[in-house]
Design an enzyme around this catalytic site. Structure first.
Site, mmCIF file in Angstrom:
data_model
loop_
_atom_site.group_PDB
_atom_site.id
_atom_site.type_symbol
_atom_site.label_atom_id
_atom_site.label_comp_id
_atom_site.label_asym_id
_atom_site.label_seq_id
_atom_site.Cartn_x
_atom_site.Cartn_y
_atom_site.Cartn_z
ATOM 1 N N HIS A 136 0.830 -1.204 0.000
ATOM 2 C CA HIS A 136 0.000 0.000 0.000
ATOM 3 C C HIS A 136 0.865 1.255 0.000
ATOM 4 C CE1 HIS A 136 -3.582 2.437 1.236
ATOM 5 N NE2 HIS A 136 -2.639 3.169 1.803
ATOM 6 N N GLU A 137 1.846 1.305 0.884
ATOM 7 C CA GLU A 137 2.662 2.511 0.995
ATOM 8 C C GLU A 137 3.569 2.719 -0.216
ATOM 9 O OE1 GLU A 137 2.160 4.838 3.156
ATOM 10 O OE2 GLU A 137 0.583 3.599 4.035
ATOM 11 N N HIS A 140 1.710 4.367 -3.031
ATOM 12 C CA HIS A 140 1.590 5.831 -2.976
ATOM 13 C C HIS A 140 2.740 6.487 -3.728
ATOM 14 C CE1 HIS A 140 -1.894 6.475 -0.481
ATOM 15 N NE2 HIS A 140 -1.405 5.818 0.551
ATOM 16 N N GLU A 196 -6.021 6.986 -1.491
ATOM 17 C CA GLU A 196 -5.954 5.841 -0.582
ATOM 18 C C GLU A 196 -6.582 4.601 -1.230
ATOM 19 O OE1 GLU A 196 -4.280 5.547 1.973
ATOM 20 O OE2 GLU A 196 -3.893 7.563 2.707
#
Length: 268
Positions: A136-137, A140, A196
């Site tokens: 997920h990070e 980004h 997100e």
């Protein structure tokens, strides 16, 4: 679409609006800032953050962070190479560090600068859970969400001055610091809900590509939600979609994620 940089760091003059398309999700976003400048400032801020915190090295958990991060990084590189976009990651200088902190937090700055806090490890439980967080990070960063948020802040604050190329070095630095308030120990960028949700989807695909079971994303987010009950909302969840929407979206994206997982040798 083209951006012309007329001044030094952060001084931007636009010939036309800059639009970037995410090669994994297909989402388009406005990204006006100079990526090389963002990467330089990110590296500086990351180094500062590590110097002010306690970096854990040599432990089993620290090695897990490096191993999981490296597999996700390698999966991303293979994918970008397969679609002819290796140049997108050419200036990345990946780092994966475990920081001592009770916060339920993790983040990745532009250029692949990743930090995982020890406080989130009891929630991740295993490598699959950690891959959910790190995928997920990392997403980004790969999606250029930092550039997008900086661009939004610049347009909101300076408007037409951007078109005239009159943004000074100090103004650029100020925008960057507001978007990435590292010094205040709130290292997680305040992303919007769309960003997100995109990171959820992209991260699910990346963890599958890296050989981690994407089905573990649902129990992980359940544990994160449970951990936030009766306590201050963790920074990691502050701008995320509500739990019902997140799980619904994950279920929609799981079939494709499982195809990536299967191709990586995972057992369905």
């Amino acid at each position: 679409m083209k951006i012309k940089h007329l001044l030094g760091i952060g001084a931007i003059a636009l010939s036309v609006v800059a639009c970037t398309t995410n090669p994994i999700t297909g989402r388009s976003s406005l990204q006006l800032a100079n990526n090389s400048e963002i990467l330089t400032m990110s590296a500086q801020e990351y180094k500062t953050t590590l110097s002010k915190g306690k970096v854990i090295t040599g432990t089993a958990d620290a090695k897990r962070v490096v191993n999981v991060g490296t597999r996700i990084k390698s999966a991303a590189e293979r994918y970008y190479q397969s679609i002819g976009r290796s140049a997108d990651l050419a200036n990345y200088n990946w780092e994966f560090n475990l920081l001592q902190s009770n916060e339920l937090n993790a983040w990745c700055m532009p250029g692949g600068k990743v930090a995982v806090y020890t406080g989130i490890l009891p929630i991740t439980k295993n490598d699959n859970g950690l891959a959910v967080v790190m995928g997920h990070e990392v997403s980004h960063a790969l999606a250029g969400h930092g550039n997008e948020r900086i661009s939004q802040a610049m347009v909101a604050q300076y408007g037409g001055a951007i078109l005239g190329g009159t943004i000074s070095n100090a103004q650029w630095a100020s925008v960057f610091q507001k978007v990435y308030p590292i010094g205040s120990q709130v290292a997680l960028l305040k992303y919007g809900r769309n960003q997100e949700s995109e990171a959820d989807k992209m991260g699910l695909y990346l963890m599958g590509m890296a050989g981690y079971d994407p089905r573990e994303a649902i129990p992980f987010w359940g544990r994160m939600e449970a951990a936030s009950k009766g306590a201050r909302q963790p920074e990691f969840l502050s701008t995320h979609p509500n739990p019902e929407t997140r799980i619904s979206d994950i279920n929609k994206d799981l079939p494709q994620a499982l195809e990536y997982y299967k191709a990586a040798g995972g057992k369905i």
